[in-house]
Structure formats: C-alpha cells, structure tokens
Design a protein around this motif. Structure first.
Motif, short mmCIF file in Angstrom:
data_model
loop_
_atom_site.label_atom_id
_atom_site.label_comp_id
_atom_site.label_asym_id
_atom_site.label_seq_id
_atom_site.Cartn_x
_atom_site.Cartn_y
_atom_site.Cartn_z
N ILE A 52 0.84 -1.20 0.00
CA ILE A 52 0.00 0.00 0.00
C ILE A 52 0.87 1.25 0.00
O ILE A 52 0.62 2.20 -0.75
N ALA A 53 1.93 1.27 0.81
CA ALA A 53 2.83 2.43 0.88
C ALA A 53 3.50 2.66 -0.48
O ALA A 53 3.65 3.81 -0.91
N GLN A 54 3.90 1.58 -1.16
CA GLN A 54 4.52 1.72 -2.48
C GLN A 54 3.53 2.29 -3.49
O GLN A 54 3.89 3.14 -4.31
N ASP B 295 6.88 7.25 10.85
CA ASP B 295 6.92 6.92 12.28
C ASP B 295 5.86 5.87 12.61
O ASP B 295 5.27 5.26 11.72
N ASP B 296 5.64 5.67 13.88
CA ASP B 296 4.68 4.67 14.34
C ASP B 296 3.26 5.00 13.88
O ASP B 296 2.47 4.09 13.58
N THR B 297 2.92 6.27 13.82
CA THR B 297 1.59 6.68 13.36
C THR B 297 1.36 6.25 11.92
O THR B 297 0.28 5.75 11.57
N ALA C 257 -1.34 -0.26 8.62
CA ALA C 257 -1.90 -1.50 9.16
C ALA C 257 -3.43 -1.42 9.20
O ALA C 257 -4.12 -2.39 8.88
N PHE C 258 -3.96 -0.26 9.56
CA PHE C 258 -5.41 -0.05 9.58
C PHE C 258 -5.97 -0.22 8.17
O PHE C 258 -6.98 -0.90 7.96
N PHE C 259 -5.32 0.41 7.22
CA PHE C 259 -5.72 0.32 5.81
C PHE C 259 -5.71 -1.14 5.36
O PHE C 259 -6.68 -1.62 4.75
N ALA C 260 -4.64 -1.86 5.67
CA ALA C 260 -4.52 -3.27 5.27
C ALA C 260 -5.62 -4.12 5.91
O ALA C 260 -6.17 -5.02 5.27
N ASP C 261 -5.95 -3.84 7.17
CA ASP C 261 -7.01 -4.59 7.84
C ASP C 261 -8.36 -4.37 7.16
O ASP C 261 -9.16 -5.30 7.04
N ALA D 192 -9.84 -3.82 -4.00
CA ALA D 192 -10.40 -2.85 -3.06
C ALA D 192 -9.35 -1.87 -2.60
O ALA D 192 -9.60 -0.66 -2.50
N ALA D 193 -8.15 -2.37 -2.33
CA ALA D 193 -7.06 -1.48 -1.91
C ALA D 193 -6.72 -0.48 -3.01
O ALA D 193 -6.54 0.72 -2.73
N HIS D 194 -6.67 -0.95 -4.24
CA HIS D 194 -6.38 -0.09 -5.37
C HIS D 194 -7.44 1.02 -5.48
O HIS D 194 -7.10 2.18 -5.70
#
Length: 191
Positions: free
Chosen positions: A151-153, A165-167, A173-177, A185-187
């Motif tokens: 997702i970050a890429q 950072d951690d945020t 992680a929230f997005f992936a969940d 759906a992610a796209h």
C-alpha cells in the motif's frame, strides 16, 4: 525466464520479448501486468491485436498457429493473446504450444494468460516451453504482512506519503485490515 510482477516494467524497458506468460490468482496484478505488456507492444509498433480464448478440449489450435504465421493485413506487427481460463490446454494444446514456441516470429508478440497453476501444471512440458521461449510472470497474492508495504509503495507511486513513524505504520496497518487482502479494493481506496 521467470520474473515477479514488480520486475516487469524494468524488463519491458530493456527489451520487448516475443512471448510473455502471466499466471496467478491475483486479478489486479495480472491485469496490470497484461496492460503493461500491451502498452509496450503498442509503443513498439505492434498495432494489430488478436485474442484467442481456449475453451474446452475441442479448441482449434490451428487458428492460433495460423495467426502467428500469417502476415498482418493492417499493421506490420501484431499482438496475439492466448487466454486459457482453465489453465489446462490439454494434449492438443500442449503440442500446439510447443510448436508455437519453436516458431516465434519477429513481427509477433504473444501474451499467454493463465489462472493460478497447480504443482502438476507448473512442472508441465508446455509451461517449460513457454518459459524457455520468453518471460513468465508469476502473480502471487500479497501476503497480509506485506500488504502495508504494498500500500505504501502504491501511495508513493502517485505522489502520496505516509509518515515514517509509528503513526504511519498504524495507518498502513489499519488500511490493510480494512481491505482484507483484496488488492482491487485497496487499489480503489488508494485511487
């Protein structure tokens, strides 16, 4: 030559091969790989496109072989797509794919699209012939633990960044969940 989907763009930038095979069960990445190959072929002058869908054991492979050997009427070069939704070309198809790979023409780029292949299919002679004659792109699902990085890429590719950072990690992680491993759906959400 076997490559991963993320290596395809670099391979296409180096050289357009005569044969590409895409197999796997991740629809978004398979579609994007096919689109990248089609775009590279169009940019290289392969203007005419013929699509063959292998359905059942009584498919006439002579049409595919003939199309690859015939001169194009409308363009100097052509793209031939062979779609095998079952992943099983059968005995006749296996023989035809072997013959096809032995007689690749310079004015034809071929794209073979397959679903996820089982262990027996991965060891088959016809897949070995496709591999020896061109590029094989294996599209595997993105594992849950790798999904935040994926997702970050994707976000970075369209000029967006997540905090390092951690945020930021929590946001990814929230997005992936929420997309539950569904890359389509992610796209859509990334877009």
């Amino acid at each position: 030559m076997q490559i991963r989907p993320e290596q395809l763009e670099a391979q296409l930038a180096r050289e357009l091969k005569a044969l590409y095979t895409i197999h796997g069960d991740e629809p978004l990445q398979a579609q994007e790989a096919g689109d990248a190959i089609r775009a590279a072929a169009r940019a290289a002058g392969f203007a005419e496109r013929k699509v063959f869908t292998v359905s059942g054991t009584h498919f006439d492979w002579s049409g595919v072989i003939g199309a690859a050997q015939a001169m194009s009427l409308f363009a100097s070069a052509q793209l031939i797509e062979i779609r095998i939704p079952s992943g099983k070309p059968g005995k006749d198809g296996s023989d035809a794919l072997h013959r096809y790979c032995e007689a690749l023409a310079d004015d034809v780029v071929t794209l073979v699209q397959l679903p996820r292949l089982d262990g027996q299919q991965l060891k088959s002679g016809w897949l070995a012939a496709l591999d020896a004659a061109g590029v094989v792109v294996r599209v595997d699902p993105v594992e849950r633990k790798a999904l935040p990085v994926w997702i970050a890429q994707r976000l970075a590719a369209q000029g967006q960044r997540v905090q390092a950072d951690d945020t930021g990690r929590q946001a990814l992680a929230f997005f992936a969940d929420r997309v539950e491993g569904n890359l389509l759906a992610a796209h859509q959400e990334i877009q």
